[in-house]
Design an enzyme around this catalytic site. Structure first.
Site, PDB file in Angstrom:
ATOM      1  N   CYS A   1      -1.583   7.945  15.482  1.00 36.60           N
ATOM      2  CA  CYS A   1      -2.764   7.326  16.105  1.00 36.60           C
ATOM      3  C   CYS A   1      -3.923   7.245  15.119  1.00 36.60           C
ATOM      4  CB  CYS A   1      -3.199   8.139  17.319  1.00 36.60           C
ATOM      5  SG  CYS A   1      -1.953   8.285  18.580  1.00 36.60           S
TER       6      CYS A   1
ATOM      7  N   SER B   1      -8.280  -2.251   9.615  1.00 39.27           N
ATOM      8  CA  SER B   1      -8.206  -2.069   8.160  1.00 39.27           C
ATOM      9  C   SER B   1      -9.265  -1.071   7.688  1.00 39.27           C
ATOM     10  CB  SER B   1      -8.430  -3.407   7.458  1.00 39.27           C
ATOM     11  OG  SER B   1      -7.401  -4.315   7.795  1.00 39.27           O
TER      12      SER B   1
ATOM     13  N   ARG C   1       5.261   3.059   3.523  1.00 36.88           N
ATOM     14  CA  ARG C   1       5.270   1.620   3.203  1.00 36.88           C
ATOM     15  C   ARG C   1       6.573   1.170   2.517  1.00 36.88           C
ATOM     16  NH1 ARG C   1      -1.238   1.279   1.905  1.00 36.88           N
ATOM     17  NH2 ARG C   1      -1.838   0.988   4.080  1.00 36.88           N
TER      18      ARG C   1
ATOM     19  N   ARG D   1      26.957 -26.968  10.089  1.00 38.34           N
ATOM     20  CA  ARG D   1      26.254 -28.131  10.639  1.00 38.34           C
ATOM     21  C   ARG D   1      26.508 -29.369   9.776  1.00 38.34           C
ATOM     22  NH1 ARG D   1      23.829 -30.774  14.814  1.00 38.34           N
ATOM     23  NH2 ARG D   1      21.911 -31.830  14.166  1.00 38.34           N
TER      24      ARG D   1
ATOM     25  N   GLN E   1      20.968 -30.866  -1.376  1.00 37.57           N
ATOM     26  CA  GLN E   1      20.139 -30.069  -2.280  1.00 37.57           C
ATOM     27  C   GLN E   1      18.849 -29.561  -1.596  1.00 37.57           C
ATOM     28  OE1 GLN E   1      18.623 -31.833  -6.007  1.00 37.57           O
ATOM     29  NE2 GLN E   1      20.185 -30.597  -7.031  1.00 37.57           N
TER      30      GLN E   1
ATOM     31  N   ARG F   1       3.484   8.995  -8.406  1.00 32.13           N
ATOM     32  CA  ARG F   1       2.617   8.285  -7.473  1.00 32.13           C
ATOM     33  C   ARG F   1       3.111   6.840  -7.308  1.00 32.13           C
ATOM     34  NH1 ARG F   1      -3.770   7.070  -7.259  1.00 32.13           N
ATOM     35  NH2 ARG F   1      -3.678   6.442  -5.083  1.00 32.13           N
TER      36      ARG F   1
ATOM     37  N   SER G   1       1.521   4.452  -5.029  1.00 31.23           N
ATOM     38  CA  SER G   1       0.598   3.628  -4.233  1.00 31.23           C
ATOM     39  C   SER G   1       0.652   2.152  -4.638  1.00 31.23           C
ATOM     40  CB  SER G   1      -0.842   4.112  -4.401  1.00 31.23           C
ATOM     41  OG  SER G   1      -0.922   5.476  -4.172  1.00 31.23           O
TER      42      SER G   1
ATOM     43  N   GLY H   1      15.869 -28.616  14.845  1.00 30.61           N
ATOM     44  CA  GLY H   1      15.404 -28.472  16.239  1.00 30.61           C
ATOM     45  C   GLY H   1      16.025 -27.273  16.928  1.00 30.61           C
TER      46      GLY H   1
ATOM     47  N   GLU I   1       0.838  -1.187   9.314  1.00 31.33           N
ATOM     48  CA  GLU I   1       0.798  -0.292   8.138  1.00 31.33           C
ATOM     49  C   GLU I   1       0.069  -0.917   6.944  1.00 31.33           C
ATOM     50  OE1 GLU I   1       3.769   2.483   7.287  1.00 31.33           O
ATOM     51  OE2 GLU I   1       4.629   2.428   9.300  1.00 31.33           O
TER      52      GLU I   1
END
Ligand code: COS
Length: 387
Positions: free
Chosen positions: A125, A133, A243, A268, A279, A311, A313, A340, A363
Protein backbone atom coordinates in the site's frame (compact mmCIF):
# COMPACT_ATOMS: atom_id res chain seq x y z
CA UNK A 1 34.62 -11.41 -17.48
CA UNK A 2 32.51 -14.20 -18.86
CA UNK A 3 28.99 -13.90 -20.26
CA UNK A 4 26.64 -16.84 -20.12
CA UNK A 5 23.13 -16.79 -21.59
CA UNK A 6 22.47 -20.40 -20.62
CA UNK A 7 19.88 -21.07 -17.91
CA UNK A 8 20.90 -23.54 -15.19
CA UNK A 9 19.16 -26.94 -15.09
CA UNK A 10 17.20 -25.75 -12.07
CA UNK A 11 16.10 -22.58 -13.88
CA UNK A 12 15.06 -24.60 -16.94
CA UNK A 13 12.98 -26.85 -14.70
CA UNK A 14 11.26 -23.85 -13.10
CA UNK A 15 10.62 -22.43 -16.57
CA UNK A 16 9.06 -25.70 -17.77
CA UNK A 17 6.97 -26.09 -14.62
CA UNK A 18 5.71 -22.53 -14.96
CA UNK A 19 4.96 -22.96 -18.68
CA UNK A 20 3.01 -26.19 -18.00
CA UNK A 21 1.06 -24.39 -15.31
CA UNK A 22 0.30 -21.51 -17.67
CA UNK A 23 -0.81 -23.89 -20.44
CA UNK A 24 -2.88 -26.26 -18.30
CA UNK A 25 -4.18 -24.20 -15.40
CA UNK A 26 -4.23 -20.57 -16.54
CA UNK A 27 -4.96 -20.37 -20.28
CA UNK A 28 -8.11 -22.54 -20.19
CA UNK A 29 -9.79 -20.21 -17.68
CA UNK A 30 -8.19 -16.86 -18.53
CA UNK A 31 -11.07 -15.61 -20.66
CA UNK A 32 -13.66 -16.51 -18.00
CA UNK A 33 -11.76 -14.66 -15.27
CA UNK A 34 -11.24 -11.68 -17.57
CA UNK A 35 -14.82 -11.43 -18.82
CA UNK A 36 -16.51 -11.59 -15.45
CA UNK A 37 -13.64 -10.09 -13.44
CA UNK A 38 -13.42 -13.15 -11.19
CA UNK A 39 -10.61 -13.34 -8.67
CA UNK A 40 -8.48 -16.46 -9.36
CA UNK A 41 -8.39 -17.82 -5.81
CA UNK A 42 -8.18 -21.49 -6.84
CA UNK A 43 -5.36 -20.85 -9.30
CA UNK A 44 -3.45 -18.90 -6.66
CA UNK A 45 -3.79 -21.86 -4.28
CA UNK A 46 -2.47 -24.25 -6.93
CA UNK A 47 0.45 -21.93 -7.77
CA UNK A 48 1.23 -21.75 -4.04
CA UNK A 49 1.22 -25.57 -3.76
CA UNK A 50 3.65 -25.84 -6.67
CA UNK A 51 6.00 -23.22 -5.20
CA UNK A 52 5.42 -20.74 -8.02
CA UNK A 53 4.76 -17.84 -5.66
CA UNK A 54 6.63 -16.27 -2.71
CA UNK A 55 9.83 -17.30 -4.51
CA UNK A 56 12.21 -14.86 -2.80
CA UNK A 57 11.30 -15.71 0.80
CA UNK A 58 14.47 -16.94 2.56
CA UNK A 59 14.89 -20.57 3.58
CA UNK A 60 15.13 -19.41 7.20
CA UNK A 61 11.38 -18.65 7.06
CA UNK A 62 10.49 -21.76 5.10
CA UNK A 63 10.78 -20.23 1.60
CA UNK A 64 12.60 -21.49 -1.46
CA UNK A 65 14.90 -18.44 -1.58
CA UNK A 66 15.07 -18.63 -5.36
CA UNK A 67 17.29 -16.16 -7.16
CA UNK A 68 15.65 -13.14 -8.82
CA UNK A 69 16.34 -14.52 -12.30
CA UNK A 70 14.41 -17.74 -11.57
CA UNK A 71 11.55 -15.73 -10.10
CA UNK A 72 11.42 -13.51 -13.18
CA UNK A 73 11.46 -16.50 -15.53
CA UNK A 74 8.41 -17.88 -13.69
CA UNK A 75 6.71 -14.48 -13.96
CA UNK A 76 7.23 -14.39 -17.73
CA UNK A 77 5.69 -17.82 -18.21
CA UNK A 78 2.63 -17.27 -16.00
CA UNK A 79 2.04 -13.89 -17.60
CA UNK A 80 2.07 -15.61 -20.99
CA UNK A 81 -0.93 -17.54 -19.64
CA UNK A 82 -2.76 -14.45 -18.31
CA UNK A 83 -1.03 -11.41 -16.89
CA UNK A 84 -4.03 -10.58 -14.69
CA UNK A 85 -3.86 -13.96 -12.98
CA UNK A 86 -0.06 -13.66 -12.82
CA UNK A 87 -0.36 -10.28 -11.11
CA UNK A 88 -2.62 -11.85 -8.47
CA UNK A 89 -0.03 -14.59 -7.90
CA UNK A 90 3.02 -12.33 -7.70
CA UNK A 91 1.74 -9.45 -5.57
CA UNK A 92 2.90 -11.24 -2.42
CA UNK A 93 6.43 -10.67 -3.70
CA UNK A 94 5.92 -6.91 -3.74
CA UNK A 95 4.28 -6.85 -0.30
CA UNK A 96 6.80 -9.15 1.36
CA UNK A 97 9.97 -7.53 -0.02
CA UNK A 98 9.92 -4.57 2.43
CA UNK A 99 9.54 -7.12 5.23
CA UNK A 100 12.51 -9.10 3.88
CA UNK A 101 14.55 -5.90 3.61
CA UNK A 102 13.49 -4.04 6.75
CA UNK A 103 11.64 -6.35 9.14
CA UNK A 104 13.02 -7.37 12.53
CA UNK A 105 13.75 -11.06 13.03
CA UNK A 106 10.40 -11.50 14.83
CA UNK A 107 8.47 -9.67 12.10
CA UNK A 108 10.07 -11.74 9.36
CA UNK A 109 9.43 -14.96 11.25
CA UNK A 110 5.80 -14.05 11.82
CA UNK A 111 4.74 -12.63 8.46
CA UNK A 112 7.02 -14.29 5.92
CA UNK A 113 6.47 -17.75 7.43
CA UNK A 114 2.69 -17.22 7.23
CA UNK A 115 2.89 -16.89 3.46
CA UNK A 116 4.76 -20.18 3.23
CA UNK A 117 2.60 -22.12 5.69
CA UNK A 118 -0.72 -21.20 4.07
CA UNK A 119 -1.76 -19.64 0.76
CA UNK A 120 -2.25 -16.27 2.41
CA UNK A 121 -2.10 -12.98 0.55
CA UNK A 122 -0.43 -9.67 1.31
CA UNK A 123 -0.71 -6.28 -0.40
CA UNK A 124 1.63 -3.33 -0.93
CA UNK A 125 0.00 0.00 0.00
CA UNK A 126 1.97 2.95 -1.33
CA UNK A 127 -0.25 4.81 -3.82
CA UNK A 128 -2.92 7.27 -2.72
CA UNK A 129 -5.53 9.23 -4.67
CA UNK A 130 -3.24 12.28 -4.65
CA UNK A 131 0.11 10.51 -4.47
CA UNK A 132 0.89 8.28 -7.45
CA UNK A 133 4.25 8.94 -9.11
CA UNK A 134 4.89 11.59 -6.45
CA UNK A 135 5.20 9.23 -3.50
CA UNK A 136 6.30 11.96 -1.08
CA UNK A 137 2.97 13.75 -1.31
CA UNK A 138 1.13 10.94 0.51
CA UNK A 139 -1.33 12.03 3.20
CA UNK A 140 -1.71 8.87 5.27
CA UNK A 141 -0.28 9.45 8.74
CA UNK A 142 1.13 7.22 11.45
CA UNK A 143 1.30 8.88 14.87
CA UNK A 144 3.23 7.20 17.67
CA UNK A 145 1.23 6.75 20.87
CA UNK A 146 3.06 4.74 23.51
CA UNK A 147 4.00 1.37 22.05
CA UNK A 148 1.68 1.76 19.06
CA UNK A 149 1.35 3.79 15.89
CA UNK A 150 -2.12 5.06 14.95
CA UNK A 151 -2.75 5.06 11.18
CA UNK A 152 -5.21 7.25 9.31
CA UNK A 153 -5.65 7.61 5.56
CA UNK A 154 -6.59 5.93 2.28
CA UNK A 155 -4.65 3.95 -0.30
CA UNK A 156 -5.80 3.28 -3.86
CA UNK A 157 -5.07 0.83 -6.70
CA UNK A 158 -4.10 -1.82 -4.16
CA UNK A 159 -3.58 -5.16 -5.88
CA UNK A 160 -5.22 -8.06 -3.97
CA UNK A 161 -6.48 -5.35 -1.58
CA UNK A 162 -9.84 -7.06 -0.96
CA UNK A 163 -8.24 -10.43 -0.25
CA UNK A 164 -5.05 -9.65 1.67
CA UNK A 165 -4.45 -10.96 5.17
CA UNK A 166 -1.87 -8.26 5.84
CA UNK A 167 -0.62 -5.09 4.20
CA UNK A 168 2.69 -3.29 3.91
CA UNK A 169 1.57 0.29 4.48
CA UNK A 170 3.54 3.51 3.93
CA UNK A 171 2.57 6.51 6.03
CA UNK A 172 3.94 9.87 7.07
CA UNK A 173 5.58 9.82 10.48
CA UNK A 174 6.99 13.31 9.95
CA UNK A 175 4.58 15.15 7.62
CA UNK A 176 6.92 18.12 7.11
CA UNK A 177 9.96 16.10 6.06
CA UNK A 178 9.00 15.12 2.48
CA UNK A 179 10.40 11.77 1.43
CA UNK A 180 12.43 11.67 4.65
CA UNK A 181 9.23 11.56 6.74
CA UNK A 182 7.72 8.29 5.47
CA UNK A 183 7.72 4.99 7.40
CA UNK A 184 6.56 1.49 6.48
CA UNK A 185 4.51 -0.90 8.64
CA UNK A 186 2.99 -4.35 8.51
CA UNK A 187 -0.73 -3.98 9.22
CA UNK A 188 -3.00 -6.98 9.70
CA UNK A 189 -6.42 -6.80 8.08
CA UNK A 190 -8.19 -7.65 11.35
CA UNK A 191 -6.82 -4.52 13.00
CA UNK A 192 -9.45 -2.46 11.20
CA UNK A 193 -8.39 -2.13 7.56
CA UNK A 194 -11.50 -1.27 5.54
CA UNK A 195 -11.86 -2.25 1.88
CA UNK A 196 -13.79 0.65 0.36
CA UNK A 197 -14.10 -0.18 -3.29
CA UNK A 198 -13.15 -2.77 -5.89
CA UNK A 199 -12.18 -1.16 -9.21
CA UNK A 200 -13.73 -2.17 -12.55
CA UNK A 201 -10.75 -2.19 -14.92
CA UNK A 202 -9.91 -2.06 -18.63
CA UNK A 203 -7.50 -4.98 -18.44
CA UNK A 204 -6.05 -7.53 -16.04
CA UNK A 205 -9.65 -7.99 -14.96
CA UNK A 206 -8.86 -11.22 -13.11
CA UNK A 207 -6.77 -9.28 -10.61
CA UNK A 208 -8.31 -7.49 -7.67
CA UNK A 209 -7.61 -3.77 -7.41
CA UNK A 210 -9.11 -2.06 -4.38
CA UNK A 211 -9.16 1.08 -2.34
CA UNK A 212 -8.42 0.49 1.35
CA UNK A 213 -8.58 2.86 4.28
CA UNK A 214 -7.34 3.17 7.83
CA UNK A 215 -9.28 4.99 10.48
CA UNK A 216 -7.44 5.08 13.82
CA UNK A 217 -5.92 1.67 13.07
CA UNK A 218 -3.53 0.77 15.89
CA UNK A 219 -0.32 -0.97 14.85
CA UNK A 220 2.20 -2.33 17.38
CA UNK A 221 5.46 -0.34 17.21
CA UNK A 222 7.40 -3.53 16.52
CA UNK A 223 5.63 -3.73 13.12
CA UNK A 224 7.62 -0.72 11.89
CA UNK A 225 9.85 -1.89 9.02
CA UNK A 226 13.40 -0.56 9.22
CA UNK A 227 14.06 2.81 10.78
CA UNK A 228 11.36 5.40 11.39
CA UNK A 229 11.28 7.87 8.45
CA UNK A 230 13.28 5.56 6.18
CA UNK A 231 10.23 4.15 4.36
CA UNK A 232 10.79 5.99 1.06
CA UNK A 233 14.13 4.27 0.51
CA UNK A 234 12.61 0.96 1.51
CA UNK A 235 9.94 1.47 -1.16
CA UNK A 236 12.57 2.34 -3.80
CA UNK A 237 14.73 -0.63 -2.84
CA UNK A 238 11.65 -2.84 -3.06
CA UNK A 239 10.76 -1.56 -6.53
CA UNK A 240 14.35 -2.17 -7.71
CA UNK A 241 13.76 -5.80 -6.76
CA UNK A 242 10.30 -6.19 -8.28
CA UNK A 243 10.63 -4.23 -11.52
CA UNK A 244 12.65 -7.02 -13.20
CA UNK A 245 9.66 -9.30 -12.58
CA UNK A 246 7.22 -6.75 -13.99
CA UNK A 247 9.43 -6.45 -17.09
CA UNK A 248 9.34 -10.25 -17.30
CA UNK A 249 5.54 -10.17 -17.14
CA UNK A 250 5.48 -7.62 -19.95
CA UNK A 251 7.74 -9.99 -21.89
CA UNK A 252 5.22 -12.79 -21.32
CA UNK A 253 2.47 -10.63 -22.86
CA UNK A 254 4.74 -10.01 -25.86
CA UNK A 255 5.36 -13.73 -26.31
CA UNK A 256 1.63 -14.43 -26.10
CA UNK A 257 0.88 -11.69 -28.65
CA UNK A 258 3.61 -12.87 -31.02
CA UNK A 259 2.54 -16.54 -30.76
CA UNK A 260 -1.05 -15.61 -31.59
CA UNK A 261 0.00 -13.34 -34.48
CA UNK A 262 2.33 -15.95 -35.99
CA UNK A 263 -0.29 -18.72 -35.83
CA UNK A 264 -2.95 -16.50 -37.34
CA UNK A 265 -0.65 -15.13 -40.06
CA UNK A 266 0.12 -18.67 -41.23
CA UNK A 267 -3.57 -19.63 -41.36
CA UNK A 268 -5.31 -16.58 -42.73
CA UNK A 269 -5.47 -16.53 -46.52
CA UNK A 270 -5.74 -13.22 -48.35
CA UNK A 271 -4.80 -12.51 -51.97
CA UNK A 272 -4.43 -16.29 -52.44
CA UNK A 273 -1.68 -16.88 -49.85
CA UNK A 274 -1.32 -16.96 -46.05
CA UNK A 275 -0.88 -13.37 -44.91
CA UNK A 276 2.49 -14.44 -43.42
CA UNK A 277 3.75 -14.40 -47.01
CA UNK A 278 3.10 -10.67 -47.28
CA UNK A 279 6.04 -8.47 -46.40
CA UNK A 280 3.75 -5.97 -44.63
CA UNK A 281 2.93 -8.68 -42.07
CA UNK A 282 6.49 -10.08 -41.98
CA UNK A 283 7.92 -6.72 -40.97
CA UNK A 284 5.43 -6.42 -38.12
CA UNK A 285 6.29 -9.93 -36.95
CA UNK A 286 10.01 -9.11 -37.20
CA UNK A 287 9.65 -5.98 -35.06
CA UNK A 288 7.62 -7.88 -32.49
CA UNK A 289 10.28 -10.58 -32.32
CA UNK A 290 13.14 -8.08 -31.88
CA UNK A 291 11.34 -6.23 -29.08
CA UNK A 292 10.62 -9.54 -27.37
CA UNK A 293 14.25 -10.62 -27.54
CA UNK A 294 15.53 -7.28 -26.23
CA UNK A 295 12.93 -7.18 -23.42
CA UNK A 296 13.91 -10.67 -22.30
CA UNK A 297 17.61 -9.83 -22.25
CA UNK A 298 16.95 -6.63 -20.29
CA UNK A 299 14.81 -8.24 -17.60
CA UNK A 300 17.31 -11.05 -17.26
CA UNK A 301 20.19 -8.61 -16.88
CA UNK A 302 18.30 -6.55 -14.29
CA UNK A 303 17.63 -9.71 -12.27
CA UNK A 304 21.18 -10.99 -12.75
CA UNK A 305 22.58 -7.76 -11.27
CA UNK A 306 20.52 -8.32 -8.12
CA UNK A 307 21.58 -11.95 -7.92
CA UNK A 308 25.18 -10.81 -8.06
CA UNK A 309 24.74 -8.22 -5.31
CA UNK A 310 25.00 -5.26 -7.71
CA UNK A 311 22.79 -2.18 -7.86
CA UNK A 312 20.23 -2.57 -10.63
CA UNK A 313 18.14 0.63 -10.45
CA UNK A 314 19.18 1.83 -13.91
CA UNK A 315 18.84 -1.49 -15.71
CA UNK A 316 15.57 -2.31 -13.90
CA UNK A 317 14.15 0.95 -15.23
CA UNK A 318 15.48 0.21 -18.74
CA UNK A 319 13.87 -3.23 -18.53
CA UNK A 320 10.55 -2.11 -17.07
CA UNK A 321 10.22 0.83 -19.49
CA UNK A 322 11.24 -1.03 -22.63
CA UNK A 323 9.37 -4.27 -21.92
CA UNK A 324 6.19 -2.42 -20.91
CA UNK A 325 6.17 -0.11 -23.94
CA UNK A 326 7.03 -3.05 -26.19
CA UNK A 327 4.20 -5.12 -24.71
CA UNK A 328 1.75 -2.35 -25.58
CA UNK A 329 3.14 -1.93 -29.12
CA UNK A 330 3.32 -5.66 -29.74
CA UNK A 331 -0.22 -6.31 -28.52
CA UNK A 332 -1.53 -3.48 -30.73
CA UNK A 333 0.36 -4.98 -33.68
CA UNK A 334 -1.06 -8.42 -32.92
CA UNK A 335 -4.56 -6.93 -33.17
CA UNK A 336 -3.50 -5.40 -36.51
CA UNK A 337 -2.30 -8.76 -37.83
CA UNK A 338 -5.71 -10.23 -36.93
CA UNK A 339 -7.42 -7.37 -38.79
CA UNK A 340 -11.11 -6.96 -37.94
CA UNK A 341 -11.08 -10.26 -36.05
CA UNK A 342 -8.53 -8.78 -33.67
CA UNK A 343 -11.21 -6.41 -32.45
CA UNK A 344 -13.59 -9.23 -31.56
CA UNK A 345 -13.59 -10.79 -28.10
CA UNK A 346 -13.73 -14.31 -29.58
CA UNK A 347 -10.04 -13.93 -30.41
CA UNK A 348 -7.37 -13.59 -27.73
CA UNK A 349 -5.43 -10.53 -28.85
CA UNK A 350 -7.81 -7.78 -27.73
CA UNK A 351 -7.30 -9.05 -24.18
CA UNK A 352 -3.52 -8.87 -24.55
CA UNK A 353 -3.90 -5.27 -25.70
CA UNK A 354 -6.08 -4.33 -22.71
CA UNK A 355 -3.80 -6.21 -20.31
CA UNK A 356 -0.61 -4.67 -21.71
CA UNK A 357 -1.66 -1.12 -20.87
CA UNK A 358 -1.21 -1.53 -17.12
CA UNK A 359 2.42 -2.55 -17.69
CA UNK A 360 3.15 1.08 -18.63
CA UNK A 361 1.41 2.28 -15.47
CA UNK A 362 1.95 0.12 -12.39
CA UNK A 363 5.18 -0.11 -10.36
CA UNK A 364 6.26 3.18 -11.88
CA UNK A 365 4.94 4.58 -15.17
CA UNK A 366 7.10 4.54 -18.30
CA UNK A 367 7.67 8.26 -17.69
CA UNK A 368 8.95 7.60 -14.13
CA UNK A 369 11.31 4.93 -15.53
CA UNK A 370 12.62 7.53 -17.99
CA UNK A 371 13.20 9.93 -15.09
CA UNK A 372 15.28 7.31 -13.30
CA UNK A 373 17.15 6.48 -16.52
CA UNK A 374 17.84 10.15 -17.30
CA UNK A 375 19.01 10.84 -13.76
CA UNK A 376 21.32 7.82 -13.68
CA UNK A 377 22.64 8.58 -17.16
CA UNK A 378 23.29 12.28 -16.57
CA UNK A 379 24.71 11.80 -13.06
CA UNK A 380 25.37 8.13 -12.31
CA UNK A 381 25.11 7.10 -8.64
CA UNK A 382 28.41 6.12 -7.11
CA UNK A 383 27.32 2.49 -6.87
CA UNK A 384 25.72 2.22 -10.32
CA UNK A 385 27.75 -0.41 -12.11
CA UNK A 386 28.48 -0.63 -15.80
CA UNK A 387 28.37 -4.30 -16.75
N1 COS B 1 17.37 2.75 -3.90
C1 COS B 1 17.70 3.33 -2.72
N2 COS B 1 17.50 4.66 -2.47
C2 COS B 1 16.95 5.40 -3.45
C3 COS B 1 16.57 4.86 -4.69
C4 COS B 1 16.82 3.47 -4.91
N3 COS B 1 16.49 2.89 -6.05
N4 COS B 1 16.04 5.82 -5.45
C5 COS B 1 16.08 6.96 -4.74
N5 COS B 1 16.63 6.69 -3.53
C6 COS B 1 16.89 7.65 -2.45
C7 COS B 1 17.81 8.76 -2.92
O1 COS B 1 19.15 8.40 -2.75
C8 COS B 1 17.41 9.91 -2.01
O2 COS B 1 18.03 9.71 -0.76
P1 COS B 1 18.34 10.92 0.28
O3 COS B 1 17.09 11.16 1.05
O4 COS B 1 19.42 10.37 1.16
O5 COS B 1 18.76 12.11 -0.53
C9 COS B 1 15.92 9.69 -1.82
O6 COS B 1 15.67 8.29 -2.09
C10 COS B 1 15.08 10.52 -2.76
O7 COS B 1 15.48 10.26 -4.07
P2 COS B 1 15.03 11.17 -5.30
O8 COS B 1 15.41 12.58 -5.02
O9 COS B 1 15.52 10.52 -6.55
O10 COS B 1 13.45 11.05 -5.18
P3 COS B 1 12.31 11.76 -5.97
O11 COS B 1 11.39 12.40 -5.02
O12 COS B 1 12.88 12.59 -7.09
O13 COS B 1 11.49 10.52 -6.59
C11 COS B 1 11.02 8.83 -8.17
C12 COS B 1 12.08 9.58 -7.37
C13 COS B 1 10.12 9.74 -8.99
C14 COS B 1 11.82 7.94 -9.12
C15 COS B 1 10.20 7.97 -7.20
O14 COS B 1 9.35 8.77 -6.43
C16 COS B 1 9.39 6.88 -7.88
O15 COS B 1 9.93 5.82 -8.23
N6 COS B 1 8.09 7.14 -8.08
C17 COS B 1 7.22 6.14 -8.64
C18 COS B 1 6.60 5.34 -7.56
C19 COS B 1 5.96 4.11 -8.08
O16 COS B 1 6.59 3.28 -8.72
N7 COS B 1 4.68 3.97 -7.77
C20 COS B 1 3.96 2.81 -8.15
C21 COS B 1 3.36 2.24 -6.92
S1 COS B 1 3.88 0.67 -6.56
S2 COS B 1 2.59 -0.42 -7.57
Amino acid sequence: MSVNFQLSDEQKLMQETAKDFAVNEIRPVAEHHDRDSIFPREIINKAWELGLMNTTIPEAYGGAELDFLSGSIIEEQLSWGCSGIATSIFTNGLASMPVELGGSEETKKKYLSQLIEEPKLASFCLTEPEAGSDVSSMKTTAVKKGDKYVLNGSKCFITNGSHADWYTVYAKTDPDAGHRGISAFVVEKDWGVVVDKKEDKLGQRASDTAMVSFSDVEVPAENLLGEENAGFKLAMMTLDRTRPGVAAMATGIQQASLDAAVDYAKERIQFGVPIAMHQAIQFMIADMATKLEASRLLYMKSAWLLDNGLRNSLVASHAKRFAADSAMETAVDAVQVFGGYGFIKEYPVEKFMRDAKIMQLYEGTSQIQRLVIAKETLAPSRDTVAV
